[in-house]
Design an enzyme around this catalytic site. Structure first.
Site, PDB file in Angstrom:
ATOM      1  N   HIS A 243       0.854  -1.190   0.000  1.00 10.43           N
ATOM      2  CA  HIS A 243       0.000   0.000   0.000  1.00 10.43           C
ATOM      3  C   HIS A 243       0.884   1.232   0.000  1.00 10.43           C
ATOM      4  CE1 HIS A 243       0.756   0.595   4.281  1.00 10.43           C
ATOM      5  NE2 HIS A 243       0.332  -0.632   4.546  1.00 10.43           N
TER       6      HIS A 243
ATOM      7  N   HIS B 232       4.083   1.574   2.197  1.00  5.86           N
ATOM      8  CA  HIS B 232       5.313   0.921   1.740  1.00  5.86           C
ATOM      9  C   HIS B 232       5.957   1.745   0.623  1.00  5.86           C
ATOM     10  CE1 HIS B 232       2.655  -2.576   2.990  1.00  5.86           C
ATOM     11  NE2 HIS B 232       3.618  -2.581   3.887  1.00  5.86           N
TER      12      HIS B 232
ATOM     13  N   CYS C 208       3.136 -10.799  19.894  1.00  2.72           N
ATOM     14  CA  CYS C 208       2.194 -10.347  18.855  1.00  2.72           C
ATOM     15  C   CYS C 208       2.512 -11.079  17.564  1.00  2.72           C
ATOM     16  CB  CYS C 208       2.288  -8.837  18.614  1.00  2.72           C
ATOM     17  SG  CYS C 208       1.310  -8.339  17.166  1.00  2.72           S
TER      18      CYS C 208
ATOM     19  N   CYS D  48       3.281  -8.553  14.586  1.00  2.94           N
ATOM     20  CA  CYS D  48       4.621  -7.943  14.623  1.00  2.94           C
ATOM     21  C   CYS D  48       5.688  -9.020  14.559  1.00  2.94           C
ATOM     22  CB  CYS D  48       4.865  -7.182  15.918  1.00  2.94           C
ATOM     23  SG  CYS D  48       3.864  -5.734  16.168  1.00  2.94           S
TER      24      CYS D  48
ATOM     25  N   CYS E 173      -1.554  -5.316  21.454  1.00  2.00           N
ATOM     26  CA  CYS E 173      -0.453  -4.758  20.668  1.00  2.00           C
ATOM     27  C   CYS E 173      -0.790  -3.306  20.353  1.00  2.00           C
ATOM     28  CB  CYS E 173      -0.271  -5.551  19.375  1.00  2.00           C
ATOM     29  SG  CYS E 173       0.847  -4.709  18.240  1.00  2.00           S
TER      30      CYS E 173
ATOM     31  N   HIS F  73      -1.073  -3.032  16.301  1.00  2.00           N
ATOM     32  CA  HIS F  73      -2.143  -3.724  15.580  1.00  2.00           C
ATOM     33  C   HIS F  73      -3.467  -3.743  16.323  1.00  2.00           C
ATOM     34  CE1 HIS F  73       1.533  -5.334  13.602  1.00  2.00           C
ATOM     35  NE2 HIS F  73       0.794  -5.073  12.544  1.00  2.00           N
TER      36      HIS F  73
ATOM     37  N   LYS G  74      -2.802   5.173  11.439  1.00  2.02           N
ATOM     38  CA  LYS G  74      -1.769   4.694  10.539  1.00  2.02           C
ATOM     39  C   LYS G  74      -2.409   3.938   9.389  1.00  2.02           C
ATOM     40  CE  LYS G  74       2.112   1.591  10.079  1.00  2.02           C
ATOM     41  NZ  LYS G  74       2.584   0.256  10.403  1.00  2.02           N
TER      42      LYS G  74
ATOM     43  N   LYS H 246      -2.954  -2.236   6.268  1.00  2.23           N
ATOM     44  CA  LYS H 246      -3.902  -3.187   5.694  1.00  2.23           C
ATOM     45  C   LYS H 246      -4.823  -3.763   6.772  1.00  2.23           C
ATOM     46  CE  LYS H 246      -5.079  -5.591   1.996  1.00  2.23           C
ATOM     47  NZ  LYS H 246      -5.103  -5.277   0.574  1.00  2.23           N
TER      48      LYS H 246
END
Ligand code: MSP
Length: 501
Positions: free
Chosen positions: A17, A20, A125, A128, A143, A146, A295, A298
């Site tokens: 996405h 990146h 996690c 991660c 986490c 996430h 943030k 995805k």
């Protein structure tokens, strides 16, 4: 001099996405700029294909981890030419050549005595692929990245003896204050080290999709070790029959966002020492692109698809927007509306119109040949030392500030057009020398500014420099070209965008 720049290698559990693309474009800005300075550049990006996140995602999709990795790695690689990224190699950690090098290096770490066996108990996690310390837990043992519940894990592991590097790491940070930039991230790393280092888990017995430990094939390597080592292993096989390690290691610049600071700023130098290798020279940590308040990620489902954005705005506009809108190093929100507005006011009006006007006036008033004249004293001060200022900013990965330096010149040249009114000078040619001077200064100012902008706007800068009769891409000071070159008109560099269908 050599300049080796890297991006994180991206997980292949999902498609790329814009987040990146952002890091990769940032590395590309630095790589292109350093090439303009005549440096011997090597630019690496790639994909991180082992570990639990990929294993789990593959299971959910009913494919093998390798199939999932192949599919998504291809998407990451396809994106590169679309965002005009000029990487020298694309590493995939499922490449057997990487595995071979990792085994060799980790065996050395083992032989040097930096590995021990122990029991691990703690919060883990799976997204991660990281054990969290008490300090890192979100509310209710979640986490913080996430926003999912963490798992309590207990297992027999091999450990990397990170704690043994406590003093050496403290010394590294004392001796090299700009090892990690910006300073807030450096302070974070130092605080983490000063808080007392614990040994870190190096292997996991339950993991299936990972590299076996060379000295204990019952255990698979924790993905971060295999991943970090990509920066070194790639140099061994990026060029057939050639080992580039001597030429490019230690790396000059690792780029990444702040969530993976600990791995790079603390574990990575220690791992390199453990393997008798030098730590990198510098790492620059940037913030997150946000959509709304969160943030872009995805798993949170709020991603902008870079392929779609480029379809509408073009890749230059995407690159420009990302580094202009969000101050590099900090978090910042992006939006389609923001794209549209910057595209129109800054790219189409400020820069595109300036370029069209200058080329058209040289064409109309001087038959397409830039007059030979002297630098106008009123511009001199604004351009003075700009190449140095700009270069120093990019040495520190200040992508937004460097872009602003160049944009100041764009704005200055627009004011110069308004101040000198070449169309009035052209009406009665009582003072042809003044018109010569103004046109020379505009063409020269535009050339110098566009050269600075090459890394941000590679397509349009190239097109414009071609139209300005400039073949070299080396950075230049105002007045270094004497004039006399032929220029051509170009179609609008940033045409009006159609609203989405
Ligand atoms: N595989 C690890 C990195 C290993 S490096 C030896 C990893 N992969 S990742 O796919 O999660 O990519 C994380 C990196 O992608 C971030 O550090 C950052 O460079 C980039 N970004 C992902 N989402 C982003 C934003 N929303 N904003 C800015 N950068 C983002 O972690």
């Amino acid at each position: 001099m050599s300049y080796y720049v890297t991006t994180p290698i991206y997980y292949v559990n999902a498609e790329p996405h814009l987040g990146h693309a952002y890091s990769t474009m940032a590395a590309d800005v630095l790589a292109r700029h350093m090439r303009q300075r005549g440096e011997d550049v090597f630019f690496l990006t790639g994909t991180d294909e082992h570990g639990e996140p990929i294993e789990n995602a593959a299971e959910r999709e009913g494919v093998t981890p390798q199939e999932l990795a192949d599919r998504n790695a291809a998407k990451f690689e396809e994106l590169l030419p679309i965002i005009d990224v000029t990487n020298d190699f694309f590493i995939r950690t499922s490449d057997p050549r990487h595995a071979e090098k990792v085994a060799e290096i980790m065996q050395r770490v083992y032989d040097n005595g930096w590995v021990t066996k122990g029991t691990y108990e703690g919060w883990y996690c799976p997204r991660c692929a990281d054990f969290k310390t008490e300090r890192e837990l979100g509310p209710g043992n979640t986490c913080p990245i996430h926003e999912i519940a963490l798992e309590q894990e207990r297992e027999e592991n091999w450990f990397f003896r990170l704690s043994a590097f406590q003093e050496r790491l403290e010394k590294l940070y004392e001796e090299r204050p700009d090892f990690v930039i910006p300073e807030v991230r450096r302070n974070e790393a130092v605080a983490f080290i000063k808080g007392g280092l614990e040994d870190v888990s190096l292997s996991r017995p339950k993991l299936k999709w990972g590299m076996p430990l060379p000295w204990d094939s019952d255990q698979r390597m924790y993905v971060w070790f295999d991943a970090l080592l990509n920066y070194v292993t790639a140099l061994g096989f990026a060029r057939e029959g050639e080992d580039l390690t001597e030429r490019y290691w230690p790396a000059d610049m690792h780029l990444m966002a702040k969530e993976i600071l600990k791995f790079h700023a603390v574990i990575w130098p220690a791992l390199l020492w453990a393997a008798d290798l030098e730590p990198p020279k510098r790492m620059a940590i940037h913030g997150f692109l946000l959509m709304g308040e969160k943030k872009m990620s995805k798993s949170l489902g709020n991603v902008l698809d870079p392929f779609e954005v480029i379809d509408r705005f073009g890749s230059d506009a995407l690159r420009f927007y990302c580094f202009r809108e969000v101050s590099f190093g900090q978090d910042g929100s992006i939006s389609t509306a923001g794209f549209e507005s910057r595209y129109e006011t800054e790219l189409a009006n400020d820069f595109g119109n300036l370029a069209s006007r200058v080329l058209a006036m040289v064409d109309r008033y001087r038959a397409g040949v830039v007059p030979k004249a002297a630098i106008d004293a009123v511009l001199e001060e604004d351009f003075e030392g700009v190449v140095e200022r700009f270069s120093e900013l990019l040495d520190r990965a200040e992508l937004t500030q460097a872009l602003e330096e160049a944009w100041k010149l764009v704005r200055r040249l627009n004011r110069y057009v308004e101040e000198t009114k070449p169309w009035e000078l052209a009406k009665d040619e009582a003072d042809p020398e003044r018109l010569d001077e103004v046109l020379y200064n505009l063409a020269e100012g535009l050339r110098v500014t566009t050269l600075l902008l090459v890394p941000y706007l590679p397509r349009s800068a190239d097109q414009l420099l071609g139209a300005l009769g400039e073949e070299s891409r080396a950075l230049a000071e105002l007045g270094s070209h004497p004039g006399g070159q032929k220029v051509e008109r170009v179609p609008p560099l940033f045409p009006k965008i159609e609203p989405p269908a």
